[in-house]
Motif scaffolding. Structure first.
Motif, PDB file in Angstrom:
ATOM      1  N   PRO A 255       0.828  -1.219   0.000  1.00  0.00           N
ATOM      2  CA  PRO A 255       0.000   0.000   0.000  1.00  0.00           C
ATOM      3  C   PRO A 255       0.857   1.262   0.000  1.00  0.00           C
ATOM      4  N   ILE A 256       0.384   2.280  -0.698  1.00  0.00           N
ATOM      5  CA  ILE A 256       1.091   3.577  -0.742  1.00  0.00           C
ATOM      6  C   ILE A 256       0.686   4.380   0.487  1.00  0.00           C
ATOM      7  N   LYS A 257       1.653   4.797   1.226  1.00  0.00           N
ATOM      8  CA  LYS A 257       1.403   5.464   2.515  1.00  0.00           C
ATOM      9  C   LYS A 257       1.228   6.967   2.315  1.00  0.00           C
ATOM     10  N   MET A 258       0.247   7.290   1.508  1.00  0.00           N
ATOM     11  CA  MET A 258      -0.126   8.681   1.236  1.00  0.00           C
ATOM     12  C   MET A 258      -1.554   8.661   0.713  1.00  0.00           C
ATOM     13  N   PHE A 259      -2.239   9.797   0.741  1.00  0.00           N
ATOM     14  CA  PHE A 259      -3.624   9.874   0.263  1.00  0.00           C
ATOM     15  C   PHE A 259      -3.723   9.368  -1.173  1.00  0.00           C
ATOM     16  N   SER A 260      -4.738   8.565  -1.430  1.00  0.00           N
ATOM     17  CA  SER A 260      -5.004   8.055  -2.774  1.00  0.00           C
ATOM     18  C   SER A 260      -5.928   9.021  -3.514  1.00  0.00           C
ATOM     19  N   PRO A 261      -6.093   8.864  -4.840  1.00  0.00           N
ATOM     20  CA  PRO A 261      -7.076   9.686  -5.552  1.00  0.00           C
ATOM     21  C   PRO A 261      -8.479   9.561  -4.953  1.00  0.00           C
ATOM     22  N   ALA A 262      -8.866   8.344  -4.555  1.00  0.00           N
ATOM     23  CA  ALA A 262     -10.193   8.167  -3.944  1.00  0.00           C
ATOM     24  C   ALA A 262     -10.307   8.934  -2.628  1.00  0.00           C
TER      25      ALA A 262
ATOM     26  N   PHE B 230       3.240  13.417  -4.179  1.00  0.00           N
ATOM     27  CA  PHE B 230       1.811  13.672  -4.008  1.00  0.00           C
ATOM     28  C   PHE B 230       1.463  15.104  -4.395  1.00  0.00           C
ATOM     29  N   LEU B 231       2.273  16.067  -3.981  1.00  0.00           N
ATOM     30  CA  LEU B 231       2.004  17.463  -4.325  1.00  0.00           C
ATOM     31  C   LEU B 231       2.122  17.696  -5.829  1.00  0.00           C
ATOM     32  N   ASN B 232       3.077  17.027  -6.472  1.00  0.00           N
ATOM     33  CA  ASN B 232       3.181  17.128  -7.928  1.00  0.00           C
ATOM     34  C   ASN B 232       1.937  16.538  -8.598  1.00  0.00           C
ATOM     35  N   PHE B 233       1.461  15.421  -8.066  1.00  0.00           N
ATOM     36  CA  PHE B 233       0.243  14.799  -8.594  1.00  0.00           C
ATOM     37  C   PHE B 233      -0.945  15.750  -8.451  1.00  0.00           C
ATOM     38  N   LEU B 234      -1.077  16.391  -7.297  1.00  0.00           N
ATOM     39  CA  LEU B 234      -2.158  17.354  -7.092  1.00  0.00           C
ATOM     40  C   LEU B 234      -2.092  18.478  -8.120  1.00  0.00           C
ATOM     41  N   ASN B 235      -0.888  19.001  -8.329  1.00  0.00           N
ATOM     42  CA  ASN B 235      -0.719  20.131  -9.246  1.00  0.00           C
ATOM     43  C   ASN B 235      -0.976  19.743 -10.698  1.00  0.00           C
TER      44      ASN B 235
ATOM     45  N   MET C 174     -18.679  17.219  -8.875  1.00  0.00           N
ATOM     46  CA  MET C 174     -19.114  15.990  -8.213  1.00  0.00           C
ATOM     47  C   MET C 174     -19.138  14.793  -9.165  1.00  0.00           C
ATOM     48  N   ASN C 175     -19.033  15.046 -10.476  1.00  0.00           N
ATOM     49  CA  ASN C 175     -19.047  13.953 -11.441  1.00  0.00           C
ATOM     50  C   ASN C 175     -17.642  13.498 -11.841  1.00  0.00           C
ATOM     51  N   PHE C 176     -16.614  14.146 -11.302  1.00  0.00           N
ATOM     52  CA  PHE C 176     -15.248  13.744 -11.618  1.00  0.00           C
ATOM     53  C   PHE C 176     -14.971  12.360 -11.025  1.00  0.00           C
ATOM     54  N   ASN C 177     -14.426  11.464 -11.841  1.00  0.00           N
ATOM     55  CA  ASN C 177     -14.210  10.071 -11.413  1.00  0.00           C
ATOM     56  C   ASN C 177     -12.816   9.906 -10.816  1.00  0.00           C
ATOM     57  N   TRP C 178     -12.742   9.929  -9.486  1.00  0.00           N
ATOM     58  CA  TRP C 178     -11.459   9.792  -8.800  1.00  0.00           C
ATOM     59  C   TRP C 178     -10.969   8.345  -8.778  1.00  0.00           C
ATOM     60  N   ASN C 179     -11.808   7.412  -9.211  1.00  0.00           N
ATOM     61  CA  ASN C 179     -11.404   6.004  -9.285  1.00  0.00           C
ATOM     62  C   ASN C 179     -11.093   5.561 -10.707  1.00  0.00           C
ATOM     63  N   ALA C 180     -11.028   6.520 -11.629  1.00  0.00           N
ATOM     64  CA  ALA C 180     -10.774   6.182 -13.031  1.00  0.00           C
ATOM     65  C   ALA C 180      -9.434   5.463 -13.176  1.00  0.00           C
ATOM     66  N   ASP C 181      -9.397   4.444 -14.049  1.00  0.00           N
ATOM     67  CA  ASP C 181      -8.181   3.638 -14.223  1.00  0.00           C
ATOM     68  C   ASP C 181      -6.989   4.482 -14.634  1.00  0.00           C
ATOM     69  N   ASN C 182      -7.210   5.434 -15.561  1.00  0.00           N
ATOM     70  CA  ASN C 182      -6.078   6.232 -16.033  1.00  0.00           C
ATOM     71  C   ASN C 182      -5.525   7.128 -14.927  1.00  0.00           C
ATOM     72  N   LEU C 183      -6.411   7.640 -14.051  1.00  0.00           N
ATOM     73  CA  LEU C 183      -5.939   8.473 -12.943  1.00  0.00           C
ATOM     74  C   LEU C 183      -5.175   7.623 -11.936  1.00  0.00           C
ATOM     75  N   THR C 184      -5.664   6.423 -11.668  1.00  0.00           N
ATOM     76  CA  THR C 184      -4.971   5.509 -10.747  1.00  0.00           C
ATOM     77  C   THR C 184      -3.589   5.148 -11.277  1.00  0.00           C
ATOM     78  N   LYS C 185      -3.499   4.870 -12.578  1.00  0.00           N
ATOM     79  CA  LYS C 185      -2.200   4.540 -13.185  1.00  0.00           C
ATOM     80  C   LYS C 185      -1.241   5.722 -13.077  1.00  0.00           C
ATOM     81  N   ASP C 186      -1.748   6.934 -13.329  1.00  0.00           N
ATOM     82  CA  ASP C 186      -0.899   8.125 -13.190  1.00  0.00           C
ATOM     83  C   ASP C 186      -0.410   8.271 -11.756  1.00  0.00           C
ATOM     84  N   TYR C 187      -1.315   8.050 -10.808  1.00  0.00           N
ATOM     85  CA  TYR C 187      -0.964   8.183  -9.391  1.00  0.00           C
ATOM     86  C   TYR C 187       0.146   7.195  -9.013  1.00  0.00           C
TER      87      TYR C 187
END
Length: 465
Positions: free
Chosen positions: A346-353, A425-430, A399-412
């Motif tokens: 597990p990644i020890k930082m906030f996930s996209p979800a 994580f901050l780079n990912f946010l930006n 509210m319709n943005f998909n934080w569980n989208a496969d492409n976003l998870t792969k990027d994360y």
């Protein structure tokens, strides 16, 4: 016997046909009642709103056509009601329209804006293919924003003013001065060197005389957001899903550190952190949600799927935050293609979800009149305890943005593979998150907090709360 059977069968068919028709009618009738109920509720709210002080002079005694009101829904899920206004036009051929837009922000919470449309080369307003100008007004406070559209795409932001004859002549005169002087005067590049564009005249009646005013539009720079006229009008902030609107003022919390100090001084919250810190060696996550009145409620752990650990959080009207664990590496009980044990890491930082549910709580707080700076998301791991806070504009949360989208998870996962998890994580946010204002704080062992940001060299800059 056969004849009796045929008659019975015919009666049954007629009965069931009638029954189905009745059900369909009831369903249709029910569906028709819902918009009417929403309109009636909004109209009652608007009457109270109008009675609470006077509108601006140019918006007094408008003729709202409530019988032609319509309920609509924006791309980001915001429900709004449009109410046509029968404008008092001086000439029959005047080409402009007014509409009232009432946005439902919560169960009993609304925001109202008045839109004015000035189509070019069109006899009517067609928001599916709009060319011209749109101005937006707060009935009590005045001008909000304005824009020019070409082929239904926003190309320019501007300002609309309501001027009397003397003011208009002075403005037109100064705008024709030597361009160099104007460039010096308008060094901010706001486009003031271009002459104002008259939109329409309006007469304000009073007890002394009828005062004549003119609406004029002045450009204030290009707009590259690409919003359509529907995007511009279907969100109270003025943009499409996740976009920013011109002249929109974010509802920024005063100081997140103050609320963080209050939270970390709460013995119940600290007890939850200490409990979760002892459970990072498990094979399922543990967590709690918190209501605005203080109590913590256990979250439900869900079955891990696709290598992801999950918890269920269903926001309630009084929920302000959550705290949960991220696990240490553990044996999943499965084997890889080589037959070796499959170890989950597990990644020890906030996930996209985690980010998504945090923003959902922010929007939930806005809709239920809870201070935005009370909302938090917290994560406990063996490598540190962190907290999310929001200092952006809640109107821009999609509210319709998909934080569980496969492409976003792969990027994360790509971002978090190696190096500092805070920097990654901050780079990912930006880079990958559509909205600004999600801030990262670390809760230190002595229960103080440190804000984590990136400096100009993409290194961590620490600010102690």
């Amino acid at each position: 016997m056969k004849r009796k059977f045929k008659i019975l069968l015919r009666v049954m068919l007629i009965f069931f046909s009638t029954l189905i028709a009745v059900n369909c009618t009831n369903e249709e009738s029910s569906n028709q009642q819902k918009p009417n109920a929403a309109i009636d509720k909004a109209q009652k709210w608007f009457r109270d709103y109008e009675a609470d002080g006077d509108n601006l002079k140019v918006f007094q005694n408008l003729n709202y056509q409530w019988t032609n009101a319509k309920v609509k829904k924006a791309k980001d899920g915001i429900e709004f009601i449009t109410v046509p206004i029968d404008g008092a036009k001086k000439e029959v051929n005047e080409n402009w329209e007014q509409k009232l837009f009432i946005y439902r922000l919560g169960t009993d919470s609304y925001k109202v804006l008045l839109y004015e449309f000035y189509p070019e080369n069109q006899t009517t307003v067609d928001l599916d293919n709009f060319n011209g100008y749109i101005s937006v007004w707060d009935l009590k406070k005045g001008f909000v924003r304005s824009a020019k559209f070409a082929n239904n795409i926003i190309v320019e932001n501007g300002v609309v003013e309501v001027l009397n004859d003397k003011q208009l002549k002075f403005k037109s005169f100064t705008n024709k001065q030597d361009k160099k002087n104007l460039d010096d005067e308008n060094s901010n590049g706001d486009g003031g060197s271009q002459p104002p564009i008259p939109l329409r005249e309006v007469v304000i009646e009073n007890s002394y005389k009828d005062d004549s005013y003119v609406y004029v539009y002045s450009p204030r720079g290009t707009d590259t957001s690409g919003y359509s006229s529907i995007d511009y009008t279907s969100n109270p902030s003025g943009g499409g899903s996740g976009g920013s609107g011109a002249n929109n003022t974010p509802q920024t919390p005063i100081n997140p550190c103050d609320k963080i100090k209050t939270l970390t001084a709460n013995p119940n919250f600290i007890a939850k952190l200490e409990e979760l810190g002892k459970k990072t060696n498990l094979k399922i996550e543990t967590g709690y949600s918190q209501s605005k009145n203080g109590p913590f409620t256990p979250l439900v752990a869900l079955t891990s799927t696709n290598g992801a650990d999950r918890m269920q959080l269903v926001p309630t009207s009084d929920m302000i935050g959550y705290v949960h664990s991220h696990l240490d590496n553990y044996d999943s009980g499965q084997v890889n293609p080589d037959g070796d044990p499959l170890i989950r890491q597990p990644i020890k930082m906030f996930s996209p979800a985690d980010i998504g549910i945090f923003l959902q709580l922010v929007k939930n707080a806005q809709n239920n009149n809870i201070p935005i700076d009370s909302v938090y998301g917290a994560m406990v791991s063996s490598e540190g305890t962190y907290q999310l806070r929001f200092t952006g504009d809640p109107n821009l949360i999609n509210m319709n943005f998909n934080w569980n989208a496969d492409n976003l998870t792969k990027d994360y996962i790509t971002y978090m593979k190696q190096g500092s998890k805070e920097i990654n994580f901050l780079n990912f946010l930006n880079d990958k998150c559509y909205i600004k204002g999600v801030e990262l704080y670390k809760i230190n062992k002595d229960k103080t907090s440190t804000k984590k940001t990136l400096d100009a060299n993409k290194k961590i800059a620490n600010t102690n709360c």
